[in-house]
Motif scaffolding. Sequence first.
Motif, PDB file in Angstrom:
ATOM      1  N   VAL A 504      51.952  46.854 -24.265  1.00 22.43           N
ATOM      2  CA  VAL A 504      52.442  48.099 -23.675  1.00 22.43           C
ATOM      3  C   VAL A 504      53.731  48.548 -24.355  1.00 22.43           C
ATOM      4  CG1 VAL A 504      53.401  49.115 -21.569  1.00 22.43           C
ATOM      5  CG2 VAL A 504      51.318  47.721 -21.463  1.00 22.43           C
ATOM      6  N   LYS A 505      54.587  47.598 -24.668  1.00 18.77           N
ATOM      7  CA  LYS A 505      55.885  47.950 -25.248  1.00 18.77           C
ATOM      8  C   LYS A 505      55.797  48.242 -26.749  1.00 18.77           C
ATOM      9  CE  LYS A 505      58.740  45.327 -21.979  1.00 18.77           C
ATOM     10  NZ  LYS A 505      59.715  44.215 -21.848  1.00 18.77           N
ATOM     11  N   TYR A 506      55.105  47.374 -27.486  1.00 18.34           N
ATOM     12  CA  TYR A 506      55.172  47.481 -28.946  1.00 18.34           C
ATOM     13  C   TYR A 506      53.801  47.602 -29.624  1.00 18.34           C
ATOM     14  CZ  TYR A 506      59.485  45.151 -27.512  1.00 18.34           C
ATOM     15  OH  TYR A 506      60.646  44.805 -26.868  1.00 18.34           O
ATOM     16  N   GLY A 507      52.722  47.306 -28.880  1.00 15.18           N
ATOM     17  CA  GLY A 507      51.426  47.209 -29.534  1.00 15.18           C
ATOM     18  C   GLY A 507      50.500  48.368 -29.257  1.00 15.18           C
ATOM     19  N   ALA A 508      49.204  48.046 -29.125  1.00 11.56           N
ATOM     20  CA  ALA A 508      48.155  49.067 -29.033  1.00 11.56           C
ATOM     21  C   ALA A 508      48.320  49.959 -27.818  1.00 11.56           C
ATOM     22  CB  ALA A 508      46.773  48.379 -29.006  1.00 11.56           C
ATOM     23  N   LEU A 509      48.776  49.392 -26.690  1.00 10.47           N
ATOM     24  CA  LEU A 509      48.869  50.196 -25.473  1.00 10.47           C
ATOM     25  C   LEU A 509      50.079  51.107 -25.487  1.00 10.47           C
ATOM     26  CD1 LEU A 509      47.810  47.536 -22.796  1.00 10.47           C
ATOM     27  CD2 LEU A 509      46.388  49.175 -24.045  1.00 10.47           C
ATOM     28  N   ALA A 510      50.926  50.978 -26.521  1.00  8.88           N
ATOM     29  CA  ALA A 510      52.066  51.897 -26.652  1.00  8.88           C
ATOM     30  C   ALA A 510      51.641  53.194 -27.314  1.00  8.88           C
ATOM     31  CB  ALA A 510      53.167  51.222 -27.468  1.00  8.88           C
ATOM     32  N   MET A 511      50.450  53.249 -27.876  1.00  3.70           N
ATOM     33  CA  MET A 511      49.945  54.435 -28.560  1.00  3.70           C
ATOM     34  C   MET A 511      48.814  55.028 -27.728  1.00  3.70           C
ATOM     35  SD  MET A 511      51.927  54.440 -31.126  1.00  3.70           S
ATOM     36  CE  MET A 511      51.169  55.709 -32.119  1.00  3.70           C
ATOM     37  N   PRO A 512      48.652  56.350 -27.737  1.00  7.55           N
ATOM     38  CA  PRO A 512      47.628  56.998 -26.908  1.00  7.55           C
ATOM     39  C   PRO A 512      46.211  56.505 -27.191  1.00  7.55           C
ATOM     40  CG  PRO A 512      49.186  58.604 -27.736  1.00  7.55           C
ATOM     41  CD  PRO A 512      49.506  57.331 -28.447  1.00  7.55           C
ATOM     42  N   GLY A 513      45.880  56.250 -28.444  1.00  9.69           N
ATOM     43  CA  GLY A 513      44.502  55.856 -28.771  1.00  9.69           C
ATOM     44  C   GLY A 513      44.302  54.368 -28.919  1.00  9.69           C
ATOM     45  N   GLY A 514      45.298  53.576 -28.601  1.00 10.49           N
ATOM     46  CA  GLY A 514      45.189  52.134 -28.800  1.00 10.49           C
ATOM     47  C   GLY A 514      44.294  51.460 -27.764  1.00 10.49           C
ATOM     48  N   ARG A 515      43.622  50.348 -28.185  1.00  7.62           N
ATOM     49  CA  ARG A 515      42.750  49.593 -27.285  1.00  7.62           C
ATOM     50  C   ARG A 515      42.943  48.096 -27.533  1.00  7.62           C
ATOM     51  NH1 ARG A 515      39.234  52.551 -24.520  1.00  7.62           N
ATOM     52  NH2 ARG A 515      38.098  50.660 -23.884  1.00  7.62           N
ATOM     53  N   VAL A 516      42.514  47.327 -26.535  1.00  7.46           N
ATOM     54  CA  VAL A 516      42.586  45.866 -26.641  1.00  7.46           C
ATOM     55  C   VAL A 516      41.201  45.293 -26.311  1.00  7.46           C
ATOM     56  CG1 VAL A 516      43.646  43.743 -25.783  1.00  7.46           C
ATOM     57  CG2 VAL A 516      45.015  45.841 -25.964  1.00  7.46           C
ATOM     58  N   ALA A 517      40.694  44.419 -27.179  1.00  7.17           N
ATOM     59  CA  ALA A 517      39.423  43.723 -26.933  1.00  7.17           C
ATOM     60  C   ALA A 517      39.715  42.248 -26.696  1.00  7.17           C
ATOM     61  CB  ALA A 517      38.471  43.891 -28.115  1.00  7.17           C
ATOM     62  N   VAL A 518      39.198  41.724 -25.591  1.00  8.80           N
ATOM     63  CA  VAL A 518      39.343  40.307 -25.268  1.00  8.80           C
ATOM     64  C   VAL A 518      37.931  39.724 -25.161  1.00  8.80           C
ATOM     65  CG1 VAL A 518      40.359  38.594 -23.740  1.00  8.80           C
ATOM     66  CG2 VAL A 518      41.409  40.865 -23.934  1.00  8.80           C
ATOM     67  N   SER A 519      37.603  38.780 -26.038  1.00 10.93           N
ATOM     68  CA  SER A 519      36.260  38.181 -26.021  1.00 10.93           C
ATOM     69  C   SER A 519      36.375  36.686 -26.262  1.00 10.93           C
ATOM     70  CB  SER A 519      35.371  38.823 -27.090  1.00 10.93           C
ATOM     71  OG  SER A 519      35.901  38.601 -28.384  1.00 10.93           O
ATOM     72  N   TRP A 520      35.357  35.942 -25.787  1.00 11.27           N
ATOM     73  CA  TRP A 520      35.362  34.490 -25.978  1.00 11.27           C
ATOM     74  C   TRP A 520      33.914  33.989 -26.075  1.00 11.27           C
ATOM     75  CZ3 TRP A 520      36.522  37.176 -21.664  1.00 11.27           C
ATOM     76  CH2 TRP A 520      35.759  36.931 -20.508  1.00 11.27           C
ATOM     77  N   THR A 521      33.779  32.841 -26.692  1.00  7.58           N
ATOM     78  CA  THR A 521      32.457  32.214 -26.871  1.00  7.58           C
ATOM     79  C   THR A 521      32.551  30.736 -26.532  1.00  7.58           C
ATOM     80  OG1 THR A 521      32.893  31.781 -29.215  1.00  7.58           O
ATOM     81  CG2 THR A 521      31.757  33.841 -28.675  1.00  7.58           C
ATOM     82  N   LEU A 522      31.402  30.164 -26.194  1.00  5.87           N
ATOM     83  CA  LEU A 522      31.273  28.722 -25.932  1.00  5.87           C
ATOM     84  C   LEU A 522      30.148  28.211 -26.821  1.00  5.87           C
ATOM     85  CD1 LEU A 522      31.380  28.843 -22.007  1.00  5.87           C
ATOM     86  CD2 LEU A 522      33.282  28.372 -23.548  1.00  5.87           C
ATOM     87  N   GLU A 523      30.463  27.713 -27.991  1.00 12.10           N
ATOM     88  CA  GLU A 523      29.456  27.296 -28.956  1.00 12.10           C
ATOM     89  C   GLU A 523      29.897  26.020 -29.658  1.00 12.10           C
ATOM     90  OE1 GLU A 523      28.861  30.491 -31.664  1.00 12.10           O
ATOM     91  OE2 GLU A 523      27.842  31.788 -30.210  1.00 12.10           O
ATOM     92  N   ASN A 524      28.886  25.173 -29.944  1.00 12.07           N
ATOM     93  CA  ASN A 524      29.116  23.952 -30.724  1.00 12.07           C
ATOM     94  C   ASN A 524      30.252  23.109 -30.146  1.00 12.07           C
ATOM     95  OD1 ASN A 524      27.132  24.786 -32.612  1.00 12.07           O
ATOM     96  ND2 ASN A 524      28.663  26.083 -33.640  1.00 12.07           N
ATOM     97  N   GLY A 525      30.335  23.071 -28.844  1.00  9.06           N
ATOM     98  CA  GLY A 525      31.320  22.228 -28.192  1.00  9.06           C
ATOM     99  C   GLY A 525      32.737  22.757 -28.227  1.00  9.06           C
ATOM    100  N   ARG A 526      32.891  24.075 -28.529  1.00  9.08           N
ATOM    101  CA  ARG A 526      34.241  24.627 -28.621  1.00  9.08           C
ATOM    102  C   ARG A 526      34.347  25.923 -27.819  1.00  9.08           C
ATOM    103  NH1 ARG A 526      37.670  22.293 -31.608  1.00  9.08           N
ATOM    104  NH2 ARG A 526      39.086  24.066 -31.562  1.00  9.08           N
ATOM    105  N   PHE A 527      35.562  26.165 -27.378  1.00  3.77           N
ATOM    106  CA  PHE A 527      35.920  27.420 -26.723  1.00  3.77           C
ATOM    107  C   PHE A 527      36.783  28.224 -27.690  1.00  3.77           C
ATOM    108  CE2 PHE A 527      39.496  29.535 -24.499  1.00  3.77           C
ATOM    109  CZ  PHE A 527      38.795  30.541 -23.855  1.00  3.77           C
TER     110      PHE A 527
END
Length: 589
Positions: A504-527
């Motif tokens: 919000v202060k310095y990154g994507a959410l500080a700009m009108p068109g900015g977005r944040v993607a949060v994704s995760w996977t559980l594969e081959n015994g790893r997170f």
Amino acid sequence: MKARIRAFDWASTPLGVVDSWPDCLHIAVGLMLDSHAQIVMFVGPQFVALYNDAYASCIGNKHPHALGQPARDYWTELWADLAPLLQQVLTTGETVSARDRPFRIERHGYPETVYFDISYSPVRDRDGVIHAVLCIVSETTARIRAEQDLREGEQRLRMLFEQANTGIAVGAPDGRLIMVNDCFCEITGYTQDELRGRRFEELLHPLDRAASQLQRESLTHDCANFNMEERLLRKDGTPVWVAGSIGGVFDATGRLTQICTIIADITERRRAEAQERRLAAIIASSDDAILSTDLDMRITSWNSGAERLYGYSAPEALGRSVTMLVPFDRTDEEPSIIAQIRAGRRVEPHETVRLHKSGRQIEVSLTVSPIFDEHGRIVGASKIARDITMRKTAERLQQILIAEMKHRVKNILATVHAIARQTFLNSRSPDAEVFDARLYSLSRAQDLITRDHRDGAELSALITEVVSPYYPERFDISGPKMLLSARAALTFALGLHELATNAVKYGALAMPGGRVAVSWTLENGRFDLIWTETGAPSADAPSRKGFGTILIEEVMTAEIAGEVVLEFHPGGLVCRVTAPLDATWIQAD
């Protein structure tokens, strides 16, 4: 017949008075009347009939009217067949004979085919003149019909033997097989040639051979049959359970001549019986209450678990309506369950309340399944009930404790907040606002952990909760379900809060068109989790690490026994989190 012939008016016949008969005829008639054989004599061109007592019995209602009459008048129905025979003897003098010759005759008011052994011979005088045809006959109709019945019976028996869906074997008294049908071969796995000459006991399981041999040796005229259930060993060594009988065939002297063995494969039946016994043992020993009802809600089975749970013994419960277990305020439940079962609809497992024999209410978890008969029709319902009274009591106590804990945690956080206000000289200062935000994020994470009464929080719900104050519509959150421990959830909440406030202060959410993607996977015994910002202003790595960076890189890394990497790109910050799945802080849901 002597008296009849003596009293008969022969003068009115073509033969004339008896005294005018030639000597050869007198001699033939005398021999005929004294004989016990069936004899008829046809005299002269008109073939006038004379016969003895033995023959009279075989011509039925033609006797006595046929005596002294031309054969054509009383043997009309077979005259076309009989005349050529008589004419042949009369004209040629040759004897005509045959065995089991059929004749179509009416002697009892209806036509029938009868059989005779015949010998038609000429009666000659001294000059060789033929005066009559002497017919010595022996009716063989009964024997012919018996033989026909025997052949038909043998044919039916052969068809039954060959087409039977049970194995049939015929053997000698010593048990050696003489003849087997196809079904017997299918059961044993041997061909007919392979089975002929082998003893039946050789096909049995070694443990069953002695008993079978004893049965065979015990066959007598008075005890000619034994039932048995034994194990055969197929040609490939596979054991097969068979049921059937061993029977003896005896001759007129009572001597055993053959042994007939009939078997049917009951392997599946034995397997089903064993399965039923196992299920019955499981049901009988189960701690759960297991009972069944018919479609009229009458109890048809009741195990010991039901006795313990509801207080009724099996004799007390069987035959009664299952509604005796239902509280007054739930009387519609059982009719509704039976209606769903009758309609073939699924009844979902559910929690409800039932009554003990004493009147005490019991909280139970109830599972209901349909019961089908052998034709696939629904005939009742099976019910499994588990006492959950203690669990429900514990849940209620847990809710009370969680509510109390939440209250106490909020009081603690409120106290911390008050101390912080007093500590910071200016409550509007940036440091105070940052601390308030971190405290608020911690409080929301605590609410999420205790909301579902679990010792932890689901990751996607935690992320959604943390970012909800920061333009949640600009977040893309995706990943499989997974549960974090309570401690890890609090650490993640603080780390994600730092990432969100930084965005919000310095990154994507500080700009009108900015977005944040949060994704995760559980594969081959790893997170693997990745926080990716796009549309942010160009940013360089900070010259010094603040509390937020330390929290993300060091505290979170230590908590998850993994690695956290922050990358600063022209489009925005990327945070990568990796950890082994066997860590105690994470559990795939």
